[in-house]
Scaffold this active site. Structure first.
Site, PDB file in Angstrom:
ATOM      1  N   SER A  76       2.504 -11.764  -4.134  1.00 21.85           N
ATOM      2  CA  SER A  76       2.445 -10.317  -4.047  1.00 21.85           C
ATOM      3  C   SER A  76       1.879  -9.885  -2.691  1.00 21.85           C
ATOM      4  O   SER A  76       2.419 -10.270  -1.656  1.00 21.85           O
ATOM      5  CB  SER A  76       1.621  -9.760  -5.217  1.00 21.85           C
ATOM      6  OG  SER A  76       1.764  -8.364  -5.311  1.00 21.85           O
ATOM      7  N   ASP A  91      12.534  -7.842  -8.758  1.00 17.68           N
ATOM      8  CA  ASP A  91      11.078  -7.957  -8.801  1.00 17.68           C
ATOM      9  C   ASP A  91      10.486  -6.804  -9.624  1.00 17.68           C
ATOM     10  O   ASP A  91      10.682  -5.628  -9.323  1.00 17.68           O
ATOM     11  CB  ASP A  91      10.529  -7.919  -7.377  1.00 17.68           C
ATOM     12  CG  ASP A  91       9.032  -8.126  -7.332  1.00 17.68           C
ATOM     13  OD1 ASP A  91       8.609  -9.223  -6.978  1.00 17.68           O
ATOM     14  OD2 ASP A  91       8.284  -7.175  -7.659  1.00 17.68           O
ATOM     15  N   HIS A 142       7.320 -10.781 -11.490  1.00 12.89           N
ATOM     16  CA  HIS A 142       6.604 -10.634 -10.226  1.00 12.89           C
ATOM     17  C   HIS A 142       5.626 -11.799 -10.108  1.00 12.89           C
ATOM     18  O   HIS A 142       4.747 -11.950 -10.938  1.00 12.89           O
ATOM     19  CB  HIS A 142       5.856  -9.304 -10.207  1.00 12.89           C
ATOM     20  CG  HIS A 142       5.169  -9.001  -8.904  1.00 12.89           C
ATOM     21  ND1 HIS A 142       5.862  -8.812  -7.725  1.00 12.89           N
ATOM     22  CD2 HIS A 142       3.856  -8.852  -8.595  1.00 12.89           C
ATOM     23  CE1 HIS A 142       5.001  -8.540  -6.746  1.00 12.89           C
ATOM     24  NE2 HIS A 142       3.778  -8.570  -7.248  1.00 12.89           N
TER      25      HIS A 142
END
Length: 385
Positions: A176, A272, A339
């Protein structure tokens, strides 16, 4: 996106897939505070020293180093950064003292065949700007320190002093906002290591694209511009990009990756889930909440919503294509609504799981540049989002 407060409040769970409570009979990985970073100002938002969790390598991996930067979104102004500074994403005082590692950081060879005996380090994320900020002044009213770039260097220098200066292999990765950091800091990381070290980087769910939301507004671009301005990030973004365009555009990997000299692997979903929730269909663009059920579970999406997501996928793939097809570059772009995936290696494309794809690419056993078929074609995605 607005002031951005929703981004970081949800961010405490982002990047947590590699972190778990210590399992029964497992090994507790303790925290290390980089105390000497305070003198150089390389600190967290609240002025506390940066920190990391270090599980030492063994056997043939003793001179190999894997660094994984934790995720957790960003803060874009004094208000959101001040709120964040009293959490583990802004203060090492708030961090837990022990972690258990999984996935890419696991010490179990059957789970992590290529990196399990390496020195494995989780770099705690506490600056709010993917380790890019550097503002000299500190407002005494808030005591906020925007010093992520200095904190990153302090962590690397601390690890160099603990043996990484003798590294045969070094691998910078992250998830991330940490995955974005691994991309943006890739060449910098390489420059801090001996020229004899084989250095590569991996960005997991860090390839955020410059896209408009469902209302036609470029909300993520505005937000990133605020992040860069608040943290003084301009001088710490790749100059190969900032010499060509405005610095806030250089927070987007699609504008940076072509100029990165160090071998890079992109691990990402074309759907995502964070980007769908916060870039494509943020709450501000969906005042009636028509996307709430869809964002909670892709199986709840209407045909029109799925078509919008398919269009987003095409936009994402167009951005990925800018990475280039060099043999030193790899990518694994699947069709899961997820994610961050380096905490779980099960997903595969064409029979090749993430762990094998990344390991084969790092050790140059084979290249891997594969984009999955469109949703819902991949049965290995599982249920995690």
């Amino acid at each position: 996106m607005g002031a951005g407060s929703n981004l970081w409040r949800l961010a405490l769970v982002v990047g947590s897939l590699l972190l778990e409570s210590v399992p029964e009979g497992g090994v507790a990985v303790g925290i290390t505070y980089v105390e000497n970073a305070v003198a150089s100002g390389g600190v967290c938002l609240d002025g506390s020293p940066p920190a990391y969790y270090f599980d030492k390598g063994f056997g043939t991996g003793i001179n190999n180093w894997l660094l994984f930067i934790e995720g957790g979104a960003w803060c874009n102004n004094v208000t959101t950064c001040l709120e964040r500074s009293s959490t583990p994403l802004g203060s090492s005082k708030e961090m837990v003292t022990e972690r258990g590692f999984s996935g890419m950081l696991s010490s179990r060879q059957e789970i992590n065949p290529d990196f399990s005996n390496w020195n494995r380090i989780l770099v705690a994320y506490c600056d709010g700007a993917s380790f890019t900020g550097d503002v000299d002044s500190v407002d005494p009213a808030t005591n906020l320190h925007f010093r992520g770039a200095r904190a990153f260097i302090a962590i690397i220098e601390d690890l160099l002093g603990k043996g990484m200066s003798d590294a045969q292999n070094a691998f910078l990765s992250g998830c991330s906002a940490g995955g974005l950091a691994a991309i943006l800091k890739c060449d910098k990381f390489s420059s801090l290591l001996p020229s004899s070290t084989k250095v590569k980087c991996l960005g997991d769910a860090g390839f955020f694209i410059d896209s408009k939301d469902i209302s036609g507004y470029r909300r993520i671009g505005e937000f990133y511009s605020q992040v860069v301005a608040t943290h003084g990030s301009a001088n710490n973004l790749p100059t190969s990009c900032t010499s060509r365009m405005n610095p806030d555009l250089c927070f987007f990997p699609q504008n940076v990756v072509q100029q990165i000299q160090t071998p890079l692997f992109i691990l990402n979903s074309a759907y995502d889930s964070w980007q769908i929730k916060h870039i494509l269909a943020p709450g501000e663009a969906d005042p009636l909440g028509l996307w709430l059920n869809c964002k909670a579970d892709i199986k709840n999406c209407s045909d029109d919503q799925l078509q919008t997501m398919q269009d987003f996928r095409l936009e994402f793939i167009n951005a990925i294509n800018q990475v280039g097809s060099s043999s030193t570059t790899g990518w694994f772009i699947d069709s899961c609504f997820v994610h961050c995936q380096s905490g779980r290696w099960e997903t595969s494309i064409g029979g090749t799981a993430i762990a094998k794809a990344v390991g084969d690419w790092y050790y140059e056993r084979s290249s891997f540049q594969v984009i999955d078929c469109p949703y819902p074609c991949n049965p290995t995605c599982g249920s995690y989002t």
